[in-house]
Design an enzyme around this catalytic site. Structure first.
Site, mmCIF file in Angstrom:
data_model
loop_
_atom_site.group_PDB
_atom_site.id
_atom_site.type_symbol
_atom_site.label_atom_id
_atom_site.label_comp_id
_atom_site.label_asym_id
_atom_site.label_seq_id
_atom_site.Cartn_x
_atom_site.Cartn_y
_atom_site.Cartn_z
ATOM 1 N N GLY A 117 0.811 -1.213 0.000
ATOM 2 C CA GLY A 117 0.000 0.000 0.000
ATOM 3 C C GLY A 117 0.846 1.266 0.000
ATOM 4 C CD GLU A 173 0.604 -5.392 -1.946
ATOM 5 O OE1 GLU A 173 1.652 -5.696 -2.566
ATOM 6 O OE2 GLU A 173 0.177 -4.222 -1.884
HETATM 7 N N1 3HC Z 1 1.589 -3.823 9.085
HETATM 8 C C1 3HC Z 1 1.645 -3.975 10.411
HETATM 9 N N2 3HC Z 1 2.786 -4.176 11.095
HETATM 10 C C2 3HC Z 1 3.914 -4.221 10.374
HETATM 11 C C3 3HC Z 1 3.930 -4.070 8.984
HETATM 12 C C4 3HC Z 1 2.700 -3.856 8.318
HETATM 13 N N3 3HC Z 1 2.619 -3.671 6.998
HETATM 14 N N4 3HC Z 1 5.200 -4.170 8.557
HETATM 15 C C5 3HC Z 1 5.952 -4.376 9.639
HETATM 16 N N5 3HC Z 1 5.185 -4.399 10.744
HETATM 17 C C6 3HC Z 1 5.635 -4.545 12.142
HETATM 18 C C7 3HC Z 1 6.214 -5.906 12.423
HETATM 19 O O1 3HC Z 1 5.212 -6.817 12.786
HETATM 20 C C8 3HC Z 1 7.174 -5.613 13.545
HETATM 21 O O2 3HC Z 1 6.408 -5.525 14.711
HETATM 22 P P1 3HC Z 1 7.036 -5.982 16.123
HETATM 23 O O3 3HC Z 1 8.216 -5.103 16.346
HETATM 24 O O4 3HC Z 1 5.907 -5.764 17.058
HETATM 25 O O5 3HC Z 1 7.402 -7.420 15.942
HETATM 26 C C9 3HC Z 1 7.677 -4.214 13.232
HETATM 27 O O6 3HC Z 1 6.719 -3.659 12.325
HETATM 28 C C10 3HC Z 1 9.039 -4.174 12.573
HETATM 29 O O7 3HC Z 1 9.015 -5.074 11.471
HETATM 30 P P2 3HC Z 1 10.279 -5.974 11.093
HETATM 31 O O8 3HC Z 1 10.758 -6.658 12.313
HETATM 32 O O9 3HC Z 1 9.868 -6.787 9.936
HETATM 33 O O10 3HC Z 1 11.313 -4.841 10.691
HETATM 34 P P3 3HC Z 1 12.427 -4.879 9.579
HETATM 35 O O11 3HC Z 1 13.144 -3.592 9.706
HETATM 36 O O12 3HC Z 1 13.190 -6.141 9.613
HETATM 37 O O13 3HC Z 1 11.630 -4.884 8.166
HETATM 38 C C11 3HC Z 1 9.959 -4.189 6.599
HETATM 39 C C12 3HC Z 1 10.849 -3.794 7.810
HETATM 40 C C13 3HC Z 1 10.843 -4.480 5.383
HETATM 41 C C14 3HC Z 1 9.033 -3.049 6.317
HETATM 42 C C15 3HC Z 1 9.179 -5.473 6.971
HETATM 43 O O14 3HC Z 1 8.538 -5.262 8.208
HETATM 44 C C16 3HC Z 1 8.119 -5.862 5.985
HETATM 45 O O15 3HC Z 1 8.429 -6.474 4.980
HETATM 46 N N6 3HC Z 1 6.869 -5.549 6.290
HETATM 47 C C17 3HC Z 1 5.721 -5.985 5.496
HETATM 48 C C18 3HC Z 1 5.564 -5.165 4.265
HETATM 49 C C19 3HC Z 1 4.341 -5.615 3.516
HETATM 50 O O16 3HC Z 1 4.060 -6.782 3.360
HETATM 51 N N7 3HC Z 1 3.579 -4.644 3.023
HETATM 52 C C20 3HC Z 1 2.376 -4.921 2.290
HETATM 53 C C21 3HC Z 1 1.230 -4.976 3.240
HETATM 54 S S1 3HC Z 1 -0.261 -5.501 2.462
HETATM 55 C C22 3HC Z 1 -0.807 -4.132 1.665
HETATM 56 O O17 3HC Z 1 -0.165 -3.125 1.658
HETATM 57 C C23 3HC Z 1 -2.142 -4.280 0.996
HETATM 58 C C24 3HC Z 1 -2.469 -3.155 0.093
HETATM 59 O O18 3HC Z 1 -2.162 -3.481 -1.218
HETATM 60 C C25 3HC Z 1 -3.934 -2.786 0.172
#
Ligand code: 3HC
Length: 673
Positions: A101, A124
């Site tokens: 997003g 995603e």
């Molecule tokens: N939503 C909620 N929480 C999230 C999040 C997200 N998108 N991304 C990360 N977090 C949280 C983690 O759960 C973690 O929480 P915690 O400390 O309580 O355990 C904290 O943020 C830190 O995350 P990481 O330990 O993973 O931190 P890193 O620095 O290693 O990595 C990152 C950062 C690369 C941003 C990694 O967290 C990541 O890949 N996040 C997911 C990204 C993702 O999948 N985004 C797409 C979401 S779906 C979407 O956007 C749908 C849309 O199309 C409508």
């Protein structure tokens, strides 16, 4: 709590989001952004708007924790449309990781300025969904269908430089990103019409969707999201934006409500939770690891060393004989060069990594190491002797670790006068590739040693899971019943390739017999060819040690392609005759129940004994250690979906001793996760 601040820089309005840890686009962020834009629109003194984030990253995506719950307005696609519809240029200032997003918000902006180090992507698919805020429609219009297909179906991010090349990013910024975005905003403030991705013509490079499917077969085995994504892109490629966006929304909602997305979201949070140690004080200070000592330059020792070298941590590697040492070092170099040949490393990076490796024939050279890991032969006597020696050599405060996959860490610790410094670091083969690291917490392991191991694991790109001391720890202990039960099924009429196929169809990268052949049937064998007590003994006695001998449960050709072995078929017949069990046709369902329910049972026992901190840790072990399909969430999550009472009933029917915890949970109608 999110803070959305607005800051005027002359005629440019900077909207700055601060929502740690990753600026996920939760309800409060979406509402704050919408409010700031609404305010900026009518203000004649604002000529352009810059969207930027504080902290380590631009918006890292939708807030995954909100999924499955009612969404507060404005929902993300509505916010994206609002940004794009703004009558003044909106410029995204991207640093860190603009994901999902977050990337879609950037694509809805009229321009994008990115820090050189930024990454942009749509992961995603890894959460079992498709982008849901217009990403599947805006990205192909900006970057072409071929790149969009790669990015959306595989979920891997691209660098800012690549994004610039593809026309996704308008300018790369070195130094102060917000200042660069503001300067860019001034340059484009009066340009009209505003470039709106949704107004661009549908992409002309109708990519070869079928070719993509054929090129990436593994992507489409079992997981629903990649299939749905490619279909969606194919179907919407010729459509007008609005129609495409409507279809995107439909597919997004369907996937989001599905079982696979729930499993993948579980896996996402499980991985992060695994890094937490429940009973550790929050202020535990980690030890600093500046140099690592590695004992053993075999496959495992070399592979483990590469993790540290790649992370820029120097390694002293020790072997007993010069030729073994030379061979080990040469293998490390060969592996790096193979990576470089694939374009994933530069020649300079290879040399830098190799330059950090110091080969030695003397344990005394480990005296300056902050962490010493042994990966020598699996014999307790040898290991105890080694730990006693290390106790004399290692500097005070050094962490002493064993890569043992079965043996008791406490016994090794007891051979030293610093048992609190001893920990297990169980890497999985190939150690430079597999992401799981079992961190084995001994009875005496100090908190700061454990904390250091967990942090170091993440630094070298591993996913750490804490295990207590038990035979085989979490991973291998759970593998044992699977193997035993698979062999029992052979006695009742199944064949190795049949059982393996059921596991592969289930989503595993390989079945139990293929895995045994890869690991080597000689591992743990008593080495007495005259002592044949099991089918495995019979195979090992004939030198059928698996892939390395081109013969094991399967026959292998020179390309290591397996075929069912007539000789093994014959040996199975002999054992069946001795065993006397009635032969019958075994169904796929029986194979799943017979080989995987005992795995769940063992997992429950591990929890019962406190050897794993939580059920989700066990799921992480299987996903990252053995390639359990993440879209099935790991064995404990999967057990919940099967129904614990169904599992208990099946185990009882088949005469298993059922774990107390499993039985209690089933009786109470509870689940593991
Ligand atoms: N939503 C909620 N929480 C999230 C999040 C997200 N998108 N991304 C990360 N977090 C949280 C983690 O759960 C973690 O929480 P915690 O400390 O309580 O355990 C904290 O943020 C830190 O995350 P990481 O330990 O993973 O931190 P890193 O620095 O290693 O990595 C990152 C950062 C690369 C941003 C990694 O967290 C990541 O890949 N996040 C997911 C990204 C993702 O999948 N985004 C797409 C979401 S779906 C979407 O956007 C749908 C849309 O199309 C409508």
């Amino acid at each position: 709590m999110a803070r959305i601040a607005t800051e005027r820089q002359g005629d440019i309005l900077v909207i700055l989001t601060d929502s740690p840890p990753v600026n996920a686009l939760g309800a409060d962020v979406r509402q704050g952004l919408a409010a700031a834009l609404t305010e900026a629109e009518p203000d004649a003194s604002v000529r352009a708007v810059v969207l930027a984030c504080k902290g380590k990253t631009f918006f890292a995506g939708a807030d995954i924790a909100e999924f499955g719950k009612p969404m507060a307005d404005p929902i993300l696609p509505v916010l994206a449309d609002k940004i794009e519809a703004t009558e003044k240029p909106v410029i995204a200032a991207i640093h860190g990781t603009a994901l999902g997003g977050g990337f879609e918000i950037a694509l809805a902006c009229h321009y994008r300025v990115a820090a050189l180090s930024a990454k942009l992507g749509m992961p995603e698919v890894k959460l079992g969904i498709c982008p849901g805020a217009g990403g599947t429609q805006r990205l192909p219009r900006i970057a072409g269908t071929a790149l969009a297909l790669e990015m959306i179906a595989k979920g891997e991010p691209i660098s800012a430089a690549k994004a610039k090349e593809a026309g996704i990013v308008d300018r790369l910024a070195e130094g102060d990103l917000v200042a660069a975005a503001v300067a860019f905003a001034r340059e484009v403030a009066d340009l009209r019409p505003l470039p709106r991705a949704s107004s661009l013509a549908a992409p002309q490079d109708i990519a070869p969707f079928q070719a993509f499917r054929e090129r990436n077969p593994r992507l489409f085995t079992g997981a629903e999201a990649p299939v749905a994504i490619v279909d969606l892109l194919e179907k919407t490629a010729p459509l007008a934006y609005a129609e495409g966006a409507e279809l995107e929304n439909k597919v997004f909602v369907e996937l989001l409500l599905g079982e696979q997305s729930r499993a993948l979201r579980h896996a996402f949070f499980a991985e992060r939770k695994a890094a937490r140690i429940d009973d550790m004080a929050g202020d535990t200070v980690e030890r600093s690891i500046r140099r690592v000592g590695m004992i053993g330059a075999g496959t495992m020792g070399g592979g483990i060393s590469m993790n540290f070298l790649s992370a820029g941590i120097p390694v002293t590697i020790v072997e007993m004989a010069q030729d073994a040492l030379d061979r080990g070092v040469a293998t490390v170099r060969k592996n790096y060069e193979a990576t470089a040949a694939k374009g994933r490393m530069s020649a300079e990076q290879v040399e830098r990594a190799m330059g950090q490796l110091s080969p030695s024939l003397s344990l005394d050279d480990l005296a300056d190491c902050d962490l010493i890991i042994e990966a020598v032969y699996e014999s307790m006597d040898i290991k105890k002797e080694l730990f006693a020696k290390l106790d004399r050599i290692a500097k005070p405060g050094a962490i002493l670790a064993s890569n043992t996959s079965f043996l008791d860490i406490n016994d090794m610790a007891a051979a030293t006068n610093r048992r609190e410094d001893v920990v297990g670091l169980h890497f999985f083969s190939p150690a430079n590739v597999m992401k799981l690291l079992e961190v084995v917490r001994g009875t005496w392991t100090a908190d700061d040693v454990l904390a250091t191991a967990m942090a170091l694991a993440r630094k070298i790109g591993k996913v750490p899971v804490v295990s207590g001391v038990c035979h085989g720890f979490i991973a291998n202990r759970m593998l044992m019943p699977r193997q035993d039960e698979a062999v029992k099924l052979l006695m009742e009429g199944a064949m190795p390739h049949q059982i393996d196929k059921v596991h592969v169809d289930f989503g595993m990268p390989m079945g139990p017999f293929q895995m045994a052949d890869l690991a080597g049937l000689d591992i743990g064998w008593h080495r007495d060819p005259a002592r044949i007590e099991s089918l495995r003994d019979a195979l090992a006695a004939e030198g059928r040690w698996g892939q390395k001998r081109s013969a094991g449960w399967y026959d292998y050709d020179e390309k290591r392609a397996p075929t069912p072995s007539p000789r093994v078929g014959m040996l199975i017949s002999v054992f069946r005759a001795q065993n006397g069990a009635a032969q019958r046709a075994i169904t796929a369902q029986e194979i799943i129940e017979g080989t995987l329910y005992p795995v769940v049972n063992e997992g429950a026992r591990i929890l019962e004994e406190g050897m794993a901190q939580r059920a989700s840790d066990i799921d992480v072990v299987w996903i990252y250690g053995f390639g359990w399909p993440a879209w099935r969430g790991g064995p404990m999550f999967w057990a919940d979906t099967v129904g614990l009472s169904n599992i208990v009933a099946s185990l009882e029917r088949n005469g298993f001793e059922v774990s107390q915890l499993l039985r209690a949970k089933a009786a109470a109608g509870e689940s593991f996760n």
